[in-house]
Design a protein around this motif. Structure first.
Motif, short mmCIF file in Angstrom:
data_model
loop_
_atom_site.label_atom_id
_atom_site.label_comp_id
_atom_site.label_asym_id
_atom_site.label_seq_id
_atom_site.Cartn_x
_atom_site.Cartn_y
_atom_site.Cartn_z
N LYS A 183 0.83 -1.20 0.00
CA LYS A 183 0.00 0.00 0.00
C LYS A 183 0.87 1.26 0.00
CE LYS A 183 -2.61 1.95 3.47
NZ LYS A 183 -3.36 1.68 4.70
N TYR A 184 1.88 1.28 0.87
CA TYR A 184 2.72 2.48 0.93
C TYR A 184 3.54 2.65 -0.34
CZ TYR A 184 1.18 3.22 5.64
OH TYR A 184 0.39 3.47 6.72
N LEU A 185 3.89 1.54 -0.95
CA LEU A 185 4.61 1.61 -2.22
C LEU A 185 3.74 2.32 -3.27
CD1 LEU A 185 7.41 0.36 -2.78
CD2 LEU A 185 6.21 -1.36 -4.14
N LEU A 186 2.46 1.93 -3.30
CA LEU A 186 1.54 2.53 -4.27
C LEU A 186 1.34 4.01 -3.99
CD1 LEU A 186 -1.18 -0.21 -4.77
CD2 LEU A 186 0.70 0.44 -6.28
N ILE A 187 1.18 4.33 -2.70
CA ILE A 187 1.02 5.74 -2.33
C ILE A 187 2.26 6.51 -2.76
CG2 ILE A 187 0.86 7.35 -0.39
CD1 ILE A 187 -0.85 5.28 1.05
N GLY A 188 3.41 5.90 -2.53
CA GLY A 188 4.67 6.55 -2.89
C GLY A 188 4.75 6.84 -4.38
N VAL A 189 4.38 5.84 -5.18
CA VAL A 189 4.45 6.02 -6.63
C VAL A 189 3.50 7.12 -7.07
CG1 VAL A 189 3.99 4.92 -8.83
CG2 VAL A 189 5.16 3.64 -7.06
N SER A 190 2.28 7.12 -6.49
CA SER A 190 1.32 8.16 -6.87
C SER A 190 1.83 9.53 -6.47
CB SER A 190 -0.03 7.92 -6.19
OG SER A 190 -0.37 6.57 -6.25
#
Ligand code: ADP
Ligand code: MG
Lengths: 253, 313
Positions: free
Chosen positions: B17-24
């Protein structure tokens, strides 16, 4: 009891690529009666009715041969294919109103293509046809809504109204109640019985008792062949073929 | 059932989840940085020239005059014309493809559409410059100038390199975008709806017209906007064929005269520009292009959302 023949189907064969799905079917559909088409799933019921209005050939690789004489004129050769479909209407298993058109526009969608009616005439025809399928009272205040906003049973009756608006001589129905609840099914069965005052009805059903309730004649198909075609009473009381008897008594399929 | 190590899966889930938030967040940050960079670098021009960039029609770097209107006009005109030309052609291709083409022609056609989309724009530029330009000059521009050249927008002389040629090349570049998306969209028409109309005696064309296109229309609209965006931002091919003249559309309004676009102005001057103001003005041009693109996309989104809300999709 049988009226004159409306549709005389002779040596009808149909294929899906190499698969021979309909084998030498001969049947005379009487005028202004209800013919039920029954048989286990995959036996060729849909293929049979789709050959009558030449929808079968739309499928890539599909072929048909034989004759289907509508009042003596062969739909394969004697008539323009668009004309065939206007004279022989169709209702599908899953209600398919056009979601981009209003209820009223759905009813006259086919007539608009012909383009010979004024706006006023179209509105009148829409009202008349919605009345004949018993939908007018239910939805007369919702004529501007999308056709897809109605309930399933209403959608299916809308589709019947849409087919009737073309003034067809025959209407083909492919399991029209299989997606409907019992109340909607009962309404639709009533409608079918009423329709035969005007036109011939060919109705596929996977429900044997429905065939017994609403039809005058019944055709039993098995593995692409027409096993038996007779008055519904005879089919259910004295079936000639043991296969027919086994099917209507629910001992297979 | 084997017991799952729930702590491990929870950890895995939150890392993901944090990876996705980071990418966004990175994408948003990237955009903001880019926007900030454009504003920052064009600041000298914005503060000195002010609004005269948006109203001026003269670009004279020696005199320090930087009006952007001809470049904006060239950009909008060539992109809009190209998109307008590309729409009927692309829809025609898509309708032919989905309704009429036999499967062997389909595979050839889709191969060529993909190839057209994959050709680097410098090749379109060369082709436009050497092949299309002389052809268009002799067979299109000169006859039109001869026949109706008294109308200012068709006035001679017929230069090969012109806003007209640029629009044509852009049309060809936009066609594969709109047509390949439209093929996907029209091919996605629900079979039950198609059969519904066909069973009422509709021809193939009527089926596309009344079921296929209405069903796909929001998607097709998005495809058109995507094509327009491509045309607005195209640089290399346009720079090579537009003739890079600042006289259009004010000194001459002829379609057959050379013109310029924002992108070709930047591409042809940025490396030679030495004065701070000149460089800043070119970067302001880029900022203007970005704003135009954003505006178009925002309006398109609004239109799409409103249509979806109305319920007819
Ligand atoms: N689109 C199709 N492509 C290939 N075979 C098909 C297709 N539709 C039906 N068939 C085959 O044709 C036969 C008859 O099918 P169908 O007429 O749909 O049967 P029913 O309506 O009685 O269930 C079946 O064996 C089925 O597998
Ligand atoms: Mg079936």
């Amino acid at each position: 009891m049988s009226n004159s023949t409306k549709l005389d189907i002779q040596n009808l064969n149909a294929w899906f690529c190499e698969k021979h799905a309909l084998k030498n079917v001969n049947v005379k559909i009487p005028d202004k009666e209800v013919v039920a088409v029954i048989g286990p799933s995959g036996c060729g019921k849909s293929t049979f009715v789709r050959c009558i209005n030449r929808m079968h050939e739309l499928i890539p690789g599909a072929k048909a041969s034989g004759k289907a004489l509508l009042d003596g004129v062969d739909v394969y050769g004697g008539m323009d294919v668009m004309d065939v479909r206007r004279k022989i209407g169709m209702v599908f298993q899953k209600p398919n109103p056009f979601p981009n058109m209003s209820v009223a526009d759905n009813v006259v969608a086919g007539l608009k293509l012909v383009g010979t009616h004024s706006k006023k005439e179209l509105a009148e025809i829409a009202e008349e046809r919605l009345k004949s399928v018993g939908l007018w009272e239910e939805i007369k205040d919702e004529l501007k809504k999308s056709g897809a906003s109605l309930s399933g049973g209403q959608q299916q009756r809308l589709c019947i109204a849409r087919a009737l608006a073309m003034n067809p001589e025959v209407i083909l129905m492919d399991e029209p109640t299989s997606a409907l609840d019992p109340a909607s099914t009962a309404k639709l069965e009533e409608l079918v019985k009423k329709l035969k005052n005007e036109i011939s009805v060919v109705i596929i059903t996977h429900n044997v008792s429905q065939a017994a309730r609403i039809s005058d004649m019944t055709a039993f198909f098995y593995l692409g062949e027409l096993v038996e075609f007779d008055e519904t009473r005879n089919i259910f009381e004295h079936p000639k073929n043991p296969l027919t008897e086994r099917y209507i008594t629910g001992r297979f399929g | 059932m084997p017991r799952r190590n729930s702590r491990f899966f929870n950890l895995q889930d939150s890392v993901f989840k944090y990876l996705l938030i980071g990418v966004s967040a990175f994408v948003v940050l990237l955009f903001i940085t880019l926007f900030y960079m454009l504003i920052d670098r064009s600041f000298p021009s914005i503060s000195i020239n002010g609004l005269s960039t948006l109203t001026g029609t003269v670009w004279n770097s020696a005199a320090g005059i930087f009006g952007a209107v001809p470049a904006i006009a060239g950009t909008l005109f060539s992109a809009v014309i190209a998109t307008l030309f590309a729409i009927p052609i692309s829809l025609g291709v898509a309708i032919y493809f989905t309704e009429y083409a036999p499967s062997r022609i389909k595979s050839v056609l889709s191969l060529f559409i993909d190839l057209l989309a994959a050709i680097p724009s410098v090749i379109y530029g060369i082709w436009g410059l050497w092949v299309i330009s002389p052809l268009i000059k002799i067979y299109v521009q000169q006859p039109i100038v001869g026949a109706i050249g008294f109308i200012p927008i068709f006035a001679g002389p017929a230069y090969g390199l012109s806003i007209f040629l640029a629009s044509m090349i852009l049309t060809i570049m936009v066609i594969p975008i709109i047509s390949s998306l439209s093929i996907e969209l029209l091919g996605g028409t629900p079979p039950s709806l198609r059969e519904g109309l066909i069973s009422l005696g509709a021809t193939k064309w009527e089926t596309v017209r009344h079921v296929g296109i209405p069903f796909a229309r929001l998607g097709i609209f998005s495809a058109i906007i995507l094509g327009l965006g491509r045309a607005l931002g195209e640089t290399m091919a346009v720079t090579m064929v537009i003739g890079n003249s600042y006289l259009w559309p004010f000194e001459t309004s002829s379609l057959f005269a050379p013109a310029t676009t924002i992108t070709s102005k930047i591409a042809s001057e940025l490396y030679e520009a030495t004065s701070t103001l000149h460089i800043a003005s070119l970067i302001e041009l880029a900022l203007i292009l970005l704003v135009i693109t954003l505006l178009i996309n925002t309006v398109a989104r609004l239109i799409i959302n409103r249509t979806i809300k109305r319920g007819y999709y």
